[in-house]
Design an enzyme around this catalytic site. Sequence first.
Site, mmCIF file in Angstrom:
data_model
loop_
_atom_site.group_PDB
_atom_site.id
_atom_site.type_symbol
_atom_site.label_atom_id
_atom_site.label_comp_id
_atom_site.label_asym_id
_atom_site.label_seq_id
_atom_site.Cartn_x
_atom_site.Cartn_y
_atom_site.Cartn_z
ATOM 1 C CG ASP A 60 -3.039 3.548 -2.293
ATOM 2 O OD1 ASP A 60 -4.089 2.885 -2.174
ATOM 3 O OD2 ASP A 60 -2.480 4.116 -1.348
ATOM 4 C CD GLU A 61 -5.991 -1.117 -0.678
ATOM 5 O OE1 GLU A 61 -5.972 -2.182 -0.035
ATOM 6 O OE2 GLU A 61 -6.622 -0.109 -0.323
ATOM 7 C CG ASP A 76 -1.993 1.039 1.200
ATOM 8 O OD1 ASP A 76 -3.175 0.654 1.334
ATOM 9 O OD2 ASP A 76 -1.680 2.230 1.043
#
Length: 432
Positions: A106-107, A11
């Site tokens: 974003d993960e 993340d």
Amino acid sequence: MASTRAILHVDLDAFFVAVELARDPSLRGKPVVVGGDPSGRGVVATASYEARKFGVHSAIPLATAKRLCPQAIFLRGDFPAYQRASKAFHAILRDFSPLVESGGLDEAFVDVTGCGPVIAARCGVPSDAADEELAVAAADAIRQRVHDEQQLTASVGIASGKSIAKIASDAAKPDGVLLVPAGGEAEFLAPRPVRDLPGLGPKAEAHLTRLGIRTLGQLAAMPEGTLRALFGSGGPDLGRRARGIDTSRVTEGRGIPKSISREGTYASDTADTALLRASLRAYAESVATDLRRVERKARCVTLKLRYNDFSTINRSRTLERATSDDDDLYGTAVELLSSALERDGRAVRLIGLGASQLVDDATQLDLFEPRRNSRESLVRALDGLRARYGNRSVRTGQTFFDPFEDGEDFAEKRTGLSSQMGLDKKKRATPD
Ligand code: TTP
Ligand code: MG
């Protein structure tokens, strides 16, 4: 971890802000808030760690952020730049394993079980190293590349299951790695609040609090029957995951969505049934292609109409058997359209088609329906062609007539909102 899995949850730290900092290093070390004009009515998308010290965080009104931290630098945000960074980030992850499941911009989960040779080649560790050692080497190498190539920092959690890896990446933040050793899962989870368990929402948390259950250790000790009575069929799984047992697979792609939909706004309002139907045909094909890609079938089809006065209706129908077939989605949507237009024939501003109640596409060979099976093979062959040569390489008679006249990204272009895939886990406010 010979018999267990090695799963990474990666993340990015303060993602939107971090992209801004990479572009303008003079912002480093300062409180920065992405979300928009602090005098507007928007909310904070994300805040730098410096701003977080003042209590500024995602989803609070920008006006509140301004009050808490008047010296903060407020940026509107640049969504296309975040999308580009997200793409580059996922490309790095796919260099370490073919099994990458995105959980958002974003993960992602990266399952590196059995990826010894790949990781050895990339990270200079022996390919017969223990899985945990390989996983840590992969985490370090991923973080290094994200740093060098993107000037961003990532935090990584490593564990035998997805929920623990995700909790671990959060605990490792910012800019850290945390390994939960195999066998140490329950101990790691026990002191944490129940809300840390992915998938356990505020309602479930409130239920548990009323019973005096605050930690995952307490949840882990609850009898399966009680959990079932409280939370239905998903209850026992919560208990198992609280004990550190999580067998859910890392699936390639964007994760399993709850629904898939497309919608678009016409350049001018229309009551032309042929045009409305053609739009539904295009959306049915697009939604069905996505369903097949994530190996799901839908039990429910929804038609959305917004009239010229902005009033909006949603009409749904539950199907007898789940489907990922263009014709089934289209046929149902057209029936819903006909009955909606009978009741209200006003001009339409926006039209949408959604598929929900998704079930696993365990396509059983149905001996009594050879026609359906051969159609499924045809549809899959078309998917293959479209994946290789583009969505417009194969078009049916119905979609040859393009209702929006500007190609396959029409929904995104017109509304900024099309597919809701995978992102409905958290309700995200994106900067406008
Ligand atoms: P997160 O990963 O939840 O948050 P973050 O990356 O900003 O911070 P960290 O992971 O270090 O705690 O979300 C990723 C991005 O998604 C975030 O940068 C901005 C966006 N986002 C929103 O727009 N609205 C929200 O409510 C949240 C939580 C995130
Ligand atoms: Mg993040």
